[in-house]
Structures are given as structure tokens and as C-alpha cells.
Scaffold this motif. Structure first.
Motif, PDB file in Angstrom:
ATOM      1  N   ARG A 287     -57.086  48.715  46.075  1.00 49.90           N
ATOM      2  CA  ARG A 287     -56.786  50.178  46.225  1.00 49.90           C
ATOM      3  C   ARG A 287     -55.403  50.559  46.614  1.00 49.90           C
ATOM      4  NH1 ARG A 287     -55.108  53.244  49.876  1.00 49.90           N
ATOM      5  NH2 ARG A 287     -55.292  55.503  49.647  1.00 49.90           N
ATOM      6  N   ASP A 288     -55.130  49.696  47.893  1.00 48.26           N
ATOM      7  CA  ASP A 288     -53.605  49.843  48.250  1.00 48.26           C
ATOM      8  C   ASP A 288     -52.434  49.290  47.160  1.00 48.26           C
ATOM      9  OD1 ASP A 288     -54.795  50.778  50.481  1.00 48.26           O
ATOM     10  OD2 ASP A 288     -54.576  48.828  51.809  1.00 48.26           O
ATOM     11  N   MET A 289     -52.854  48.348  46.705  1.00 48.50           N
ATOM     12  CA  MET A 289     -51.833  48.018  45.336  1.00 48.50           C
ATOM     13  C   MET A 289     -51.708  49.246  44.526  1.00 48.50           C
ATOM     14  SD  MET A 289     -50.517  44.998  45.601  1.00 48.50           S
ATOM     15  CE  MET A 289     -50.178  44.483  44.194  1.00 48.50           C
ATOM     16  N   GLU A 290     -52.891  49.753  44.024  1.00 43.57           N
ATOM     17  CA  GLU A 290     -52.620  50.844  43.035  1.00 43.57           C
ATOM     18  C   GLU A 290     -51.965  52.343  43.495  1.00 43.57           C
ATOM     19  OE1 GLU A 290     -55.456  53.589  40.080  1.00 43.57           O
ATOM     20  OE2 GLU A 290     -56.333  52.269  41.277  1.00 43.57           O
ATOM     21  N   VAL A 291     -52.148  52.516  44.874  1.00 40.92           N
ATOM     22  CA  VAL A 291     -51.617  53.437  45.614  1.00 40.92           C
ATOM     23  C   VAL A 291     -50.010  53.196  45.562  1.00 40.92           C
ATOM     24  CG1 VAL A 291     -51.118  54.717  47.590  1.00 40.92           C
ATOM     25  CG2 VAL A 291     -53.316  54.471  46.909  1.00 40.92           C
ATOM     26  N   ALA A 292     -49.692  52.251  45.824  1.00 43.88           N
ATOM     27  CA  ALA A 292     -48.203  51.706  46.045  1.00 43.88           C
ATOM     28  C   ALA A 292     -47.744  51.596  44.675  1.00 43.88           C
ATOM     29  CB  ALA A 292     -48.088  50.288  46.566  1.00 43.88           C
ATOM     30  N   LEU A 293     -48.240  51.054  43.709  1.00 43.05           N
ATOM     31  CA  LEU A 293     -47.729  51.110  42.261  1.00 43.05           C
ATOM     32  C   LEU A 293     -47.386  52.633  41.631  1.00 43.05           C
ATOM     33  CD1 LEU A 293     -49.537  48.135  40.741  1.00 43.05           C
ATOM     34  CD2 LEU A 293     -46.975  48.329  41.080  1.00 43.05           C
ATOM     35  N   ASN A 294     -48.285  53.427  41.948  1.00 39.71           N
ATOM     36  CA  ASN A 294     -48.402  54.947  41.529  1.00 39.71           C
ATOM     37  C   ASN A 294     -47.065  55.621  42.132  1.00 39.71           C
ATOM     38  OD1 ASN A 294     -50.306  54.642  39.700  1.00 39.71           O
ATOM     39  ND2 ASN A 294     -51.862  55.190  40.904  1.00 39.71           N
ATOM     40  N   LYS A 295     -46.830  55.157  43.419  1.00 39.12           N
ATOM     41  CA  LYS A 295     -45.639  55.754  44.088  1.00 39.12           C
ATOM     42  C   LYS A 295     -44.160  55.157  43.726  1.00 39.12           C
ATOM     43  CE  LYS A 295     -48.097  56.925  48.289  1.00 39.12           C
ATOM     44  NZ  LYS A 295     -47.380  58.148  48.937  1.00 39.12           N
ATOM     45  N   ILE A 296     -44.269  54.053  43.137  1.00 41.16           N
ATOM     46  CA  ILE A 296     -43.155  53.238  42.664  1.00 41.16           C
ATOM     47  C   ILE A 296     -42.609  53.828  41.217  1.00 41.16           C
ATOM     48  CG2 ILE A 296     -42.095  50.925  41.689  1.00 41.16           C
ATOM     49  CD1 ILE A 296     -43.871  49.775  44.217  1.00 41.16           C
ATOM     50  N   VAL A 297     -43.838  53.958  40.298  1.00 41.24           N
ATOM     51  CA  VAL A 297     -43.790  54.620  39.184  1.00 41.24           C
ATOM     52  C   VAL A 297     -44.868  55.688  38.838  1.00 41.24           C
ATOM     53  CG1 VAL A 297     -43.542  54.089  36.610  1.00 41.24           C
ATOM     54  CG2 VAL A 297     -43.106  52.159  38.334  1.00 41.24           C
ATOM     55  N   PRO A 298     -44.240  57.063  39.204  1.00 41.54           N
ATOM     56  CA  PRO A 298     -45.295  57.891  39.115  1.00 41.54           C
ATOM     57  C   PRO A 298     -45.621  58.530  37.867  1.00 41.54           C
ATOM     58  CG  PRO A 298     -43.299  58.789  40.183  1.00 41.54           C
ATOM     59  CD  PRO A 298     -43.202  57.319  39.875  1.00 41.54           C
ATOM     60  N   ALA A 299     -46.730  58.878  37.460  1.00 42.86           N
ATOM     61  CA  ALA A 299     -47.221  59.501  36.066  1.00 42.86           C
ATOM     62  C   ALA A 299     -46.200  60.750  35.973  1.00 42.86           C
ATOM     63  CB  ALA A 299     -48.415  59.946  36.005  1.00 42.86           C
TER      64      ALA A 299
ATOM     65  N   GLN B  55     -52.954  39.969  26.842  1.00 38.37           N
ATOM     66  CA  GLN B  55     -52.334  40.507  25.650  1.00 38.37           C
ATOM     67  C   GLN B  55     -52.390  41.995  25.390  1.00 38.37           C
ATOM     68  OE1 GLN B  55     -55.115  38.368  22.980  1.00 38.37           O
ATOM     69  NE2 GLN B  55     -53.324  37.154  22.179  1.00 38.37           N
ATOM     70  N   HIS B  56     -51.617  42.598  26.455  1.00 37.68           N
ATOM     71  CA  HIS B  56     -51.561  43.860  26.474  1.00 37.68           C
ATOM     72  C   HIS B  56     -50.399  44.649  27.082  1.00 37.68           C
ATOM     73  CE1 HIS B  56     -52.988  48.208  26.178  1.00 37.68           C
ATOM     74  NE2 HIS B  56     -53.751  47.623  25.061  1.00 37.68           N
ATOM     75  N   THR B  57     -49.821  45.739  26.783  1.00 39.68           N
ATOM     76  CA  THR B  57     -48.483  46.297  27.342  1.00 39.68           C
ATOM     77  C   THR B  57     -48.718  47.003  28.489  1.00 39.68           C
ATOM     78  OG1 THR B  57     -48.581  47.967  25.647  1.00 39.68           O
ATOM     79  CG2 THR B  57     -47.411  45.803  25.076  1.00 39.68           C
ATOM     80  N   SER B  58     -50.143  47.546  28.764  1.00 41.27           N
ATOM     81  CA  SER B  58     -50.198  48.227  30.092  1.00 41.27           C
ATOM     82  C   SER B  58     -51.391  47.961  30.674  1.00 41.27           C
ATOM     83  CB  SER B  58     -50.399  49.661  29.597  1.00 41.27           C
ATOM     84  OG  SER B  58     -51.134  50.149  28.385  1.00 41.27           O
ATOM     85  N   ALA B  59     -51.313  46.532  30.912  1.00 42.48           N
ATOM     86  CA  ALA B  59     -52.082  45.808  31.889  1.00 42.48           C
ATOM     87  C   ALA B  59     -51.286  44.498  32.509  1.00 42.48           C
ATOM     88  CB  ALA B  59     -53.580  45.401  31.442  1.00 42.48           C
ATOM     89  N   SER B  60     -51.552  44.044  33.729  1.00 43.03           N
ATOM     90  CA  SER B  60     -50.974  42.804  34.119  1.00 43.03           C
ATOM     91  C   SER B  60     -51.911  42.069  34.880  1.00 43.03           C
ATOM     92  CB  SER B  60     -49.653  43.359  34.984  1.00 43.03           C
ATOM     93  OG  SER B  60     -50.085  44.054  35.896  1.00 43.03           O
ATOM     94  N   LEU B  61     -51.406  40.797  35.153  1.00 44.32           N
ATOM     95  CA  LEU B  61     -51.996  39.699  36.070  1.00 44.32           C
ATOM     96  C   LEU B  61     -51.350  39.551  37.474  1.00 44.32           C
ATOM     97  CD1 LEU B  61     -53.155  37.502  33.265  1.00 44.32           C
ATOM     98  CD2 LEU B  61     -54.520  39.053  34.388  1.00 44.32           C
ATOM     99  N   THR B  62     -51.663  39.382  38.293  1.00 42.81           N
ATOM    100  CA  THR B  62     -51.194  38.913  39.684  1.00 42.81           C
ATOM    101  C   THR B  62     -52.149  38.106  40.584  1.00 42.81           C
ATOM    102  OG1 THR B  62     -49.598  39.657  41.384  1.00 42.81           O
ATOM    103  CG2 THR B  62     -51.633  41.081  40.956  1.00 42.81           C
TER     104      THR B  62
ATOM    105  N   THR C 102     -46.512  47.107  34.176  1.00 41.51           N
ATOM    106  CA  THR C 102     -46.549  45.885  33.421  1.00 41.51           C
ATOM    107  C   THR C 102     -45.532  44.802  33.520  1.00 41.51           C
ATOM    108  OG1 THR C 102     -48.527  46.552  32.130  1.00 41.51           O
ATOM    109  CG2 THR C 102     -47.447  44.471  31.334  1.00 41.51           C
ATOM    110  N   SER C 103     -44.230  45.520  33.292  1.00 41.46           N
ATOM    111  CA  SER C 103     -42.914  44.590  33.116  1.00 41.46           C
ATOM    112  C   SER C 103     -42.594  44.167  34.778  1.00 41.46           C
ATOM    113  CB  SER C 103     -42.010  45.781  32.749  1.00 41.46           C
ATOM    114  OG  SER C 103     -41.935  45.778  31.314  1.00 41.46           O
ATOM    115  N   LEU C 104     -43.090  45.066  35.822  1.00 47.30           N
ATOM    116  CA  LEU C 104     -42.708  44.647  37.250  1.00 47.30           C
ATOM    117  C   LEU C 104     -43.413  43.566  37.650  1.00 47.30           C
ATOM    118  CD1 LEU C 104     -42.307  48.249  38.493  1.00 47.30           C
ATOM    119  CD2 LEU C 104     -40.575  46.549  38.207  1.00 47.30           C
ATOM    120  N   ILE C 105     -44.838  43.457  37.277  1.00 52.82           N
ATOM    121  CA  ILE C 105     -45.690  42.662  37.619  1.00 52.82           C
ATOM    122  C   ILE C 105     -46.075  41.562  36.719  1.00 52.82           C
ATOM    123  CG2 ILE C 105     -48.214  42.129  38.070  1.00 52.82           C
ATOM    124  CD1 ILE C 105     -48.522  45.011  39.203  1.00 52.82           C
ATOM    125  N   GLY C 106     -45.940  41.689  35.516  1.00 52.35           N
ATOM    126  CA  GLY C 106     -45.820  40.504  34.528  1.00 52.35           C
ATOM    127  C   GLY C 106     -47.293  40.387  33.808  1.00 52.35           C
ATOM    128  N   PRO C 107     -47.130  39.786  32.464  1.00 54.08           N
ATOM    129  CA  PRO C 107     -48.562  39.624  31.683  1.00 54.08           C
ATOM    130  C   PRO C 107     -49.143  38.272  31.910  1.00 54.08           C
ATOM    131  CG  PRO C 107     -46.615  39.186  30.352  1.00 54.08           C
ATOM    132  CD  PRO C 107     -46.183  39.645  32.055  1.00 54.08           C
TER     133      PRO C 107
END
Length: 131
Positions: A44-56, A26-33, A80-85
Motif C-alpha cells: 500500500r505504501d509503495m502505491e501511495v509513494a508512486l502516485n505522489k511521484i507520478v500523479p495522474a 510483457q507489458h508497458t504499465s506494470a512492473s516487477l520489483t 514502469t520505466s522507473l521500476i522496470g519490467p
């Protein structure tokens, strides 16, 4: 969080021979996979990849307008929208029917104030099945 999920519903889960578990955050900036859960480098690699896909940095170059809640807020919404809740996981013989190397991940997309930093993350687990 596979172990946490299993512990939270162990009594109910053990009575289901065949069924389905829906796990929803139940949140808009966290997801489940579901992903490989044996090597911690995968997380760690997932986080690095997601930060490259959608950089701050998109908060500063005009890409995003919703920027008032921090540099990682709008990127967190996109991730969150890319991965899903939510996830659906089969249940077989009283257990989540995950593959040998699979585990359930809670992906925290906030560096500032996310899980462990002031925000709580609530997960709803719904089990359906037959004994």
C-alpha cells in the motif's frame, strides 16, 4: 507473486544447484520489483509513494500528451520505466535465493483496465544454471 513464480517453474528450478532466474513482464504499465513481503502495508505504501511521484493529475495539467487511454495510462508507463519490467534472481540449491523478508511484486500501475480489470499480464521466466 513469489509463490506463483516458484510454482510455475518448480520442476526446472529444483534441478538447478546454482544459476539465475530472469523474470520479465510483457507489458508497458506494470512492473516487477523485489521488496519486503511480510507486512501488506508495504504494498500500500509503495502505491501511495508512486502516485505522489507520478500523479495522474499530470494528464490534465499539460504535463503529458499521451492521454487518450485514461488518466492512469501515461503515469503507468512512467512508473514502469522507473521500476522496470524484469528481475534477475539468483538460484541456489533449487530455490530462488531471496532474502528472509523479500518477495517478488507485480506492480499494477493502472486503476482502469489493468490486471484484474480486463488486461492480462504475461510473465516470461527464463532459468539458467547448473545441476
Amino acid at each position: 507473486i513469489t509463490t506463483d513464480i516458484t510454482k510455475a517453474v518448480s520442476a526446472e528450478l529444483s534441478s538447478i544447484k546454482i544459476g539465475m532466474a530472469n523474470i520479465f513482464i510483457q507489458h508497458t504499465s506494470a512492473s516487477l520489483t523485489i521488496n519486503e513481503n511480510a507486512d501488506p502495508d508495504v504494498r500500500r505504501d509503495m502505491e501511495v509513494a508512486l502516485n505522489k511521484i507520478v500523479p495522474a493529475s499530470w494528464n490534465h495539467d499539460g504535463t503529458f500528451r499521451h492521454t487518450m487511454e485514461g488518466d492512469d495510462d501515461m503515469p503507468g508507463h512512467v512508473k514502469t520505466s522507473l521500476i522496470g519490467p524484469s528481475l534477475n534472481v539468483p538460484i541456489r540449491n533449487g530455490r530462488l535465493a531471496l532474502g528472509t523478508w523479500q518477495g517478488i511484486y507485480l506492480n499494477e500501475h493502472r486503476d482502469q483496465g489493468g490486471w484484474g480489470g480486463g488486461h492480462t499480464r504475461n510473465i516470461v521466466i527464463t532459468l539458467q544454471g547448473q545441476g
